[in-house]
Design a protein around this motif. Structure first.
Motif, PDB file in Angstrom:
ATOM      1  N   GLN A 160      17.318 -59.450  63.194  1.00  0.00           N
ATOM      2  CA  GLN A 160      15.954 -59.109  63.574  1.00  0.00           C
ATOM      3  C   GLN A 160      15.821 -59.074  65.095  1.00  0.00           C
ATOM      4  OE1 GLN A 160      13.267 -58.314  61.466  1.00  0.00           O
ATOM      5  NE2 GLN A 160      14.999 -58.177  60.028  1.00  0.00           N
ATOM      6  N   PRO A 161      14.936 -58.204  65.632  1.00  0.00           N
ATOM      7  CA  PRO A 161      14.732 -58.152  67.079  1.00  0.00           C
ATOM      8  C   PRO A 161      14.435 -59.528  67.652  1.00  0.00           C
ATOM      9  CG  PRO A 161      13.596 -56.332  66.024  1.00  0.00           C
ATOM     10  CD  PRO A 161      14.104 -57.215  64.922  1.00  0.00           C
ATOM     11  N   LYS A 162      15.117 -59.868  68.726  1.00  0.00           N
ATOM     12  CA  LYS A 162      14.947 -61.165  69.367  1.00  0.00           C
ATOM     13  C   LYS A 162      13.849 -61.052  70.432  1.00  0.00           C
ATOM     14  CE  LYS A 162      18.681 -63.452  70.266  1.00  0.00           C
ATOM     15  NZ  LYS A 162      19.938 -63.880  70.919  1.00  0.00           N
ATOM     16  N   MET A 163      12.836 -61.873  70.302  1.00  0.00           N
ATOM     17  CA  MET A 163      11.740 -61.864  71.255  1.00  0.00           C
ATOM     18  C   MET A 163      11.992 -62.878  72.369  1.00  0.00           C
ATOM     19  SD  MET A 163       9.441 -59.582  70.285  1.00  0.00           S
ATOM     20  CE  MET A 163      10.918 -58.577  70.010  1.00  0.00           C
ATOM     21  N   PRO A 164      11.621 -62.557  73.602  1.00  0.00           N
ATOM     22  CA  PRO A 164      11.841 -63.488  74.717  1.00  0.00           C
ATOM     23  C   PRO A 164      10.968 -64.722  74.590  1.00  0.00           C
ATOM     24  CG  PRO A 164      10.485 -61.639  75.422  1.00  0.00           C
ATOM     25  CD  PRO A 164      10.960 -61.316  74.039  1.00  0.00           C
ATOM     26  N   THR A 165      11.405 -65.812  75.188  1.00  0.00           N
ATOM     27  CA  THR A 165      10.658 -67.072  75.123  1.00  0.00           C
ATOM     28  C   THR A 165      10.256 -67.581  76.505  1.00  0.00           C
ATOM     29  OG1 THR A 165      12.725 -68.337  75.121  1.00  0.00           O
ATOM     30  CG2 THR A 165      11.802 -67.741  72.979  1.00  0.00           C
ATOM     31  N   SER A 166      10.563 -66.810  77.557  1.00  0.00           N
ATOM     32  CA  SER A 166      10.187 -67.192  78.914  1.00  0.00           C
ATOM     33  C   SER A 166      10.126 -65.935  79.772  1.00  0.00           C
ATOM     34  CB  SER A 166      11.204 -68.166  79.509  1.00  0.00           C
ATOM     35  OG  SER A 166      12.440 -67.495  79.745  1.00  0.00           O
ATOM     36  N   PRO A 167       9.455 -65.984  80.916  1.00  0.00           N
ATOM     37  CA  PRO A 167       9.423 -64.823  81.803  1.00  0.00           C
ATOM     38  C   PRO A 167      10.830 -64.375  82.212  1.00  0.00           C
ATOM     39  CG  PRO A 167       7.745 -66.392  82.465  1.00  0.00           C
ATOM     40  CD  PRO A 167       8.576 -67.071  81.418  1.00  0.00           C
ATOM     41  N   ALA A 168      11.697 -65.333  82.536  1.00  0.00           N
ATOM     42  CA  ALA A 168      13.052 -64.981  82.956  1.00  0.00           C
ATOM     43  C   ALA A 168      13.819 -64.294  81.827  1.00  0.00           C
ATOM     44  CB  ALA A 168      13.801 -66.238  83.411  1.00  0.00           C
ATOM     45  N   GLU A 169      13.620 -64.783  80.605  1.00  0.00           N
ATOM     46  CA  GLU A 169      14.322 -64.168  79.473  1.00  0.00           C
ATOM     47  C   GLU A 169      13.784 -62.771  79.187  1.00  0.00           C
ATOM     48  OE1 GLU A 169      16.190 -65.796  75.355  1.00  0.00           O
ATOM     49  OE2 GLU A 169      14.023 -66.125  75.595  1.00  0.00           O
ATOM     50  N   LEU A 170      12.492 -62.558  79.381  1.00  0.00           N
ATOM     51  CA  LEU A 170      11.930 -61.220  79.216  1.00  0.00           C
ATOM     52  C   LEU A 170      12.607 -60.243  80.169  1.00  0.00           C
ATOM     53  CD1 LEU A 170       9.969 -59.027  78.311  1.00  0.00           C
ATOM     54  CD2 LEU A 170       8.255 -60.023  79.855  1.00  0.00           C
ATOM     55  N   VAL A 171      12.703 -60.615  81.431  1.00  0.00           N
ATOM     56  CA  VAL A 171      13.339 -59.743  82.419  1.00  0.00           C
ATOM     57  C   VAL A 171      14.805 -59.497  82.052  1.00  0.00           C
ATOM     58  CG1 VAL A 171      14.025 -59.530  84.833  1.00  0.00           C
ATOM     59  CG2 VAL A 171      11.744 -60.405  84.259  1.00  0.00           C
ATOM     60  N   GLN A 172      15.486 -60.556  81.612  1.00  0.00           N
ATOM     61  CA  GLN A 172      16.882 -60.416  81.202  1.00  0.00           C
ATOM     62  C   GLN A 172      17.013 -59.439  80.033  1.00  0.00           C
ATOM     63  OE1 GLN A 172      18.596 -64.029  79.715  1.00  0.00           O
ATOM     64  NE2 GLN A 172      20.659 -63.192  79.546  1.00  0.00           N
ATOM     65  N   HIS A 173      16.139 -59.566  79.043  1.00  0.00           N
ATOM     66  CA  HIS A 173      16.172 -58.656  77.901  1.00  0.00           C
ATOM     67  C   HIS A 173      15.903 -57.217  78.330  1.00  0.00           C
ATOM     68  CE1 HIS A 173      15.391 -61.784  74.459  1.00  0.00           C
ATOM     69  NE2 HIS A 173      16.410 -62.104  75.224  1.00  0.00           N
ATOM     70  N   ALA A 174      14.962 -57.051  79.245  1.00  0.00           N
ATOM     71  CA  ALA A 174      14.633 -55.705  79.715  1.00  0.00           C
ATOM     72  C   ALA A 174      15.810 -55.076  80.437  1.00  0.00           C
ATOM     73  CB  ALA A 174      13.414 -55.762  80.637  1.00  0.00           C
TER      74      ALA A 174
END
Length: 439
Positions: free
Chosen positions: A177-191
């Motif tokens: 399943q799609p992994k959702m980010p859990t922090s601002p830093a992880e969001l940027v990393q995923h992007a």
């Protein structure tokens, strides 16, 4: 005498059902949701209706065709951007509609001007069970112990997800399943991973004159435990929480993970066309995107929905509600009033069909119903109803939102300094609320 009889017949039609005469009554319905009367002309089969416009139009058609009281609801569909200006102009001009749709965020303005009717006793008389409204819905329409509107939904921000792009990027969990980010830093990393592995943007966000970025910003402010304005009308737009929310949002545009050139249609097209992994949009899109993903010509194949991820310490997501009000009439017509309440009861009775749009129901019995539970994707964002948050019910809330849209969007549209954006917004929002208090 003949002329008088003809005039009476012209103004008040009489039909006969069996042996019982029924007086025909026409009422006006003011709404947004788009115009689709041609597409759904005479359609009364609700299974054929898709999206907000289609469903409300077919509900109206069905009521007109099937009610036994000779009532005809005449719809006036107004473009969303000018809806409240038109509604206010009609009321001021002495031609208010009999029924009007309204947002929770707007209701305080109309209550302050004494422009809508109380409905608590009328609900009881019409057979509308207000006890079935979930607490958040009752709160939305109740002021000083009186109910002023029929709650129609809870709508909130969601992340609409192209699961195939997440698979290609390797951003999936053990269950695929799609992994959702859990922090601002992880969001940027995923992007960054999405861009590197697929060549696609992580986000499609309506970004020109649209409120979507503002709603995402508010969500991130609240997730930090902050606020932009409280019930006492204190503005806090230069807080550390506000600065952090805007910093994160602006960084996504600056790094190319979202395009500042997207308006509402082009952001949707980028998502449907497989050019973006996540579309930031509301609950109202679920039914439409589910239908489009079934089209073999569309690049979006595996469509899923997710609650807005919690990136900071607290669960929260922007929300609002649609509701129906009866504007006050200078010369109330009892027949029209009764007809308007009959239509409201019909909408309330058919509440589950409106929930097909993707909006969350506000009737407890519908939330528990097998029919609602069987709708696609609902389990994927069931938590949204429990984490939804709204700006406090204050006058001029929409003016504050419009101000935020203009100021925040200028950050990525014309590269205005974020600190200056928030400073200007703080000053202007304070002025707006000060004027509302008459100071």
């Amino acid at each position: 005498m003949k002329m008088k009889a003809l005039l009476s017949a012209a103004t008040l039609l009489v039909t006969t059902l069996g042996s019982t005469p029924v007086l025909a009554t026409e009422i006006t319905l003011f709404r947004f949701f788009g115009g689709c009367s041609d597409e759904y002309a005479n359609v009364t089969d609700l299974s054929k209706a898709v999206g907000e416009c289609g469903i409300i139009q077919v509900l109206t058609n069905k009521f007109n065709a099937e009610n036994k009281e000779g009532i005809t609801v005449k719809t006036q569909s107004v473009e969303w951007g000018v809806y409240y200006d038109r509604l206010s102009a009609n009321i001021a001009g002495g031609t208010p509609p009999d029924i009007a749709v309204m947002h929770r965020s707007i209701l305080p303005n109309y209550l302050a001007r004494d422009l809508v009717q109380p409905l608590g006793k009328q609900f009881t008389a019409a057979g509308i069970d207000a006890a079935d409204f979930v607490p958040v819905a009752r709160e939305a329409v109740t002021v000083k112990g009186e109910m002023w509107a029929l709650p129609f939904d809870l709508h909130a921000l969601l992340w609409h997800v192209n699961a195939d792009l997440f698979v290609k990027a390797g951003l999936v969990d053990a269950k695929g399943q799609p992994k959702m980010p859990t922090s601002p830093a992880e969001l940027v990393q995923h992007a960054e991973t999405m861009k590197a592995k697929t060549g696609k943007r992580y986000f499609a966000i309506p970004s020109a004159v649209d409120p979507m970025p503002t709603w995402q910003y508010l969500t991130w402010v609240w997730q930090q435990g902050g606020s932009v304005v409280d019930a006492e009308k204190k503005v806090s737009l230069e807080s550390k929480e506000s600065k952090e929310a805007l910093r994160l949002l602006n960084s996504l545009y600056a790094a190319g993970h979202a395009s500042s050139k997207h308006d509402y249609p082009s952001a949707q097209q980028a998502f449907i066309g497989g050019e973006a992994a996540v579309l930031v949009n509301g609950t109202w899109g679920v039914d439409t995107y589910e239908a489009q993903a079934k089209d073999p010509k569309v690049a979006l194949k595996k469509y899923v929905v997710r609650d807005i991820p919690t990136l900071y310490g607290k669960d929260a997501v922007w929300s609002d509600s649609h509701m129906w009000v009866l504007p006050k009439q200078s010369k109330p017509d009892p027949a029209k009033q009764k007809a308007a309440l009959a239509f409201l009861k019909f909408l309330n009775d058919n509440h589950v069909h409106w929930a097909r749009t993707g909006h969350l129901p506000v009737r407890a019995s519908v939330l528990k119903s097998a029919e609602f539970q069987a709708l696609p994707h609902r389990a994927e964002y069931a938590r949204t109803a429990t984490i939804a948050k709204a700006v406090p019910a204050i006058e001029n809330q929409r003016a504050i939102q419009d101000l935020l849209v203009n100021e925040l969007n200028s950050t990525w549209l014309v590269n205005k300094n974020p600190d200056q954006v928030l400073s200007d917004a703080q000053r202007r929002a304070t002025q707006i609320l000060r004027r509302a208090r008459g100071k």
